[in-house]
Design an enzyme around this catalytic site. Structure first.
Site, PDB file in Angstrom:
ATOM      1  N   ASP A   1       0.830  -1.217   0.000  1.00  0.00           N
ATOM      2  CA  ASP A   1       0.000   0.000   0.000  1.00  0.00           C
ATOM      3  C   ASP A   1       0.864   1.268   0.000  1.00  0.00           C
ATOM      4  O   ASP A   1       0.640   2.196   0.791  1.00  0.00           O
ATOM      5  CB  ASP A   1      -0.928   0.031   1.220  1.00  0.00           C
ATOM      6  CG  ASP A   1      -1.667  -1.275   1.436  1.00  0.00           C
ATOM      7  OD1 ASP A   1      -2.057  -1.902   0.435  1.00  0.00           O
ATOM      8  OD2 ASP A   1      -1.841  -1.683   2.607  1.00  0.00           O
TER       9      ASP A   1
ATOM     10  N   ASN B   1     -17.975  -5.861  -0.089  1.00  0.00           N
ATOM     11  CA  ASN B   1     -17.008  -5.626   0.969  1.00  0.00           C
ATOM     12  C   ASN B   1     -16.709  -4.145   1.118  1.00  0.00           C
ATOM     13  O   ASN B   1     -16.578  -3.641   2.233  1.00  0.00           O
ATOM     14  CB  ASN B   1     -15.715  -6.397   0.686  1.00  0.00           C
ATOM     15  CG  ASN B   1     -15.950  -7.896   0.669  1.00  0.00           C
ATOM     16  OD1 ASN B   1     -16.210  -8.463  -0.387  1.00  0.00           O
ATOM     17  ND2 ASN B   1     -15.887  -8.525   1.831  1.00  0.00           N
TER      18      ASN B   1
ATOM     19  N   GLU C   1     -11.378  -0.400  -3.512  1.00  0.00           N
ATOM     20  CA  GLU C   1     -10.674   0.239  -2.404  1.00  0.00           C
ATOM     21  C   GLU C   1      -9.444   0.962  -2.943  1.00  0.00           C
ATOM     22  O   GLU C   1      -9.176   0.985  -4.145  1.00  0.00           O
ATOM     23  CB  GLU C   1     -10.260  -0.808  -1.361  1.00  0.00           C
ATOM     24  CG  GLU C   1      -9.265  -1.837  -1.885  1.00  0.00           C
ATOM     25  CD  GLU C   1      -8.918  -2.911  -0.863  1.00  0.00           C
ATOM     26  OE1 GLU C   1      -9.650  -3.048   0.131  1.00  0.00           O
ATOM     27  OE2 GLU C   1      -7.912  -3.622  -1.075  1.00  0.00           O
TER      28      GLU C   1
END
Length: 504
Positions: free
Chosen positions: A70, A209, A247
């Site tokens: 990330d 999700n 995301e």
């Protein structure tokens, strides 16, 4: 059994037999359709797409940092790049800085904050991002609780010191959204003088999700205000493999447009990037202002050995001329157990290229090692060296980007020579045969090594470019003629222009 990889664009090296002929036919039809559309646009008075934007080559080596997922890199006005990322232990936030992107690989790393020993912000410290807002540093991150590690919420830290590796970080608490649900991956950007927050969250009533959302920032950069807009709901097959996930939003702006990338599917080899786009002058809080790509824009690639590319950010090259994609992936496909327990996601870099229509082209995750370059013709300024069914040629608008990317490596024949290795066909090199140039697999022979090696020189027509003289046929240079590449003698100024290329 591992889940299937996302489908990729068909390889340009076609199989023999009927399938090859069918692909050729489809390509010809696409070319004809594209030409007709351009003619129609011109006749209707619409602007035709201009040339892709050129910028000098970058010189990086992948991976940049091992076991850092990330990744977020921020280039500040103090001349430093700042890197923060998720650590495999999920227990702290780390930060390093350097004056160059490669320098981040060996820069000292500082732990600037550690998880709480109990309660809130006590587990799953994920996806930190660093930003400089109103003369202060902010880090956004996600965290769970010690008594409920999956109660993931977003939080902010603040530091007033000029150097964020020093000074104290103040906890500004949770970033509150309309729902007290699973939320993560907060990021921020400014468009038309307005600062926005974008993030991922599980919305009540939607059986996913996480989706991607957008809102204006409030008076403080850990607060949002006004309308919250849902931008992405994972519905495509490539967004729902393993989990129904959207995301990790990140924004890059160019050509009067805003491009928002996001990560989709499970965090194994299925992980990939999708993209939205909007006009920079549009109402960004109107979901209708955004157009969603029906296909992923960055996926696993078995040929280059890169799997699960995602959770990206964007930065710029040291000269400020190139946008750089920052992301993580793994160099193997199969994972034992939960991917979140696998520590080997690596921070990587590669240049973003821009298509003639003004959209970003991320290409494929490039092989480990030196980043590739493109070779642009000196006299045909929008055309690049590329391979097409193994034949080397020169063409404009190469949207299958990797066909036009090569790594310049130590020459197979030695002697100070260089060789050009294909990006999407590692182990294949630009070589001459009968003075015509092809991209072919190295067979290890001395003949191949000689044919695939060149003496790199200053450009014959422009010293800012390069020219490539044949290693085993001195006096013959790589040049284009009739759209194809050859090694031939050059004598006139026109010849020298066809034998000069610029690295991008």
């Amino acid at each position: 059994m591992p889940l299937p990889l996302p489908r990729t664009e068909p390889a340009t090296h076609c199989a023999i037999g009927p399938a090859r002929a069918d692909r050729r036919g489809r390509r010809r039809r696409r070319s004809v359709v594209a030409a007709v559309l351009v003619l129609l646009a011109v006749s209707a008075g619409l602007p035709a797409a201009g040339p892709a934007q050129a910028a000098p080559a970058v010189n990086y080596t992948n991976p940049l940092v091992n076991q850092r997922a990330d990744p977020h890199i921020f280039r500040h006005t103090d001349g430093y790049y700042y890197l923060t990322a998720t650590v495999p232990q999920y227990d702290r936030i780390v930060l390093r800085r350097a004056t160059t992107l490669p320098g981040l690989a060996t820069a000292a790393e500082t732990t600037i904050w550690s998880r709480h020993t109990s309660g809130e912000m006590g587990a799953h410290i994920w996806a930190p991002e660093i930003h400089f807002i109103n003369n202060r540093w902010y880090i956004y991150f996600a965290a769970g609780r010690t008594d409920d590690v999956w109660r993931i919420r977003m939080y902010a830290l603040e530091n007033a010191n000029a150097n964020p590796l020093t000074g104290s970080w103040t906890e500004r608490g949770r970033i509150t959204t309309p729902w007290d649900t699973f939320s993560l991956d907060a990021s921020t950007f400014v468009a038309n003088g307005v600062r926005y927050l974008t993030w991922a969250q599980q919305e009540p009533g939607i059986s996913n999700n996480s989706n991607v959302y957008l809102a204006r920032m409030g008076a403080n950069p850990w607060q949002i205000t006004g309308t919250v807009t849902r931008l992405v709901v994972p519905t495509y097959d490539w967004e729902t493999r393993g989990y129904r996930v959207a995301e990790g939003p990140a924004v890059v702006q160019r050509n009067g447009r805003i491009f928002l990338t996001y990560s989709a599917s499970a965090t194994d080899a299925n992980y990939c990037l999708g993209m939205l786009s909007a006009s920079a002058t549009a109402n960004l809080l109107d979901a209708a202002s955004w157009s969603k790509s029906p296909n992923p824009v960055f996926v696993s690639n078995a040929a280059t050995g890169q799997y699960g590319p995602g959770h990206n950010s964007f930065t710029v090259s040291e000269d400020g001329q190139s946008d750089i994609l920052v992301y993580h992936d793994r160099n193997y496909r199969d994972i034992s157990g939960d991917p979140l327990n696998d520590p080997n996601r690596r921070t990587r870099l590669q240049k973003v290229y821009w298509n003639a229509d003004g959209t970003p082209n991320f290409g494929i995750p490039v092989p480990d090692g030196a980043t590739p370059v493109r070779l642009r013709s000196h006299d045909l300024a929008t055309s690049y060296i590329r391979h097409w069914e193994y034949r080397a040629r020169i063409e404009p608008n190469v949207t299958n980007l990797a066909d036009s990317q090569f790594r310049i490596v130590t020459g197979l024949a030695g002697g100070g020579s260089v060789s050009l290795e294909s990006t999407n066909f590692p182990g294949y090199y630009l070589r001459h045969r009968g003075y015509a140039l092809y991209v072919e697999k190295n067979d290890g022979s001395a003949l191949f090594g000689g044919d695939a090696s060149f003496r790199r020189q200053s450009g014959l027509a422009d010293s800012a470019g390069i020219s490539l003289e044949s290693h085993n046929f001195p006096g013959r240079h790589v040049r284009h003629r009739g759209g194809l590449l050859y090694v031939e003698p050059v004598s006139s100024s026109a010849d020298r222009a066809t034998a000069t290329f610029h690295l991008e």
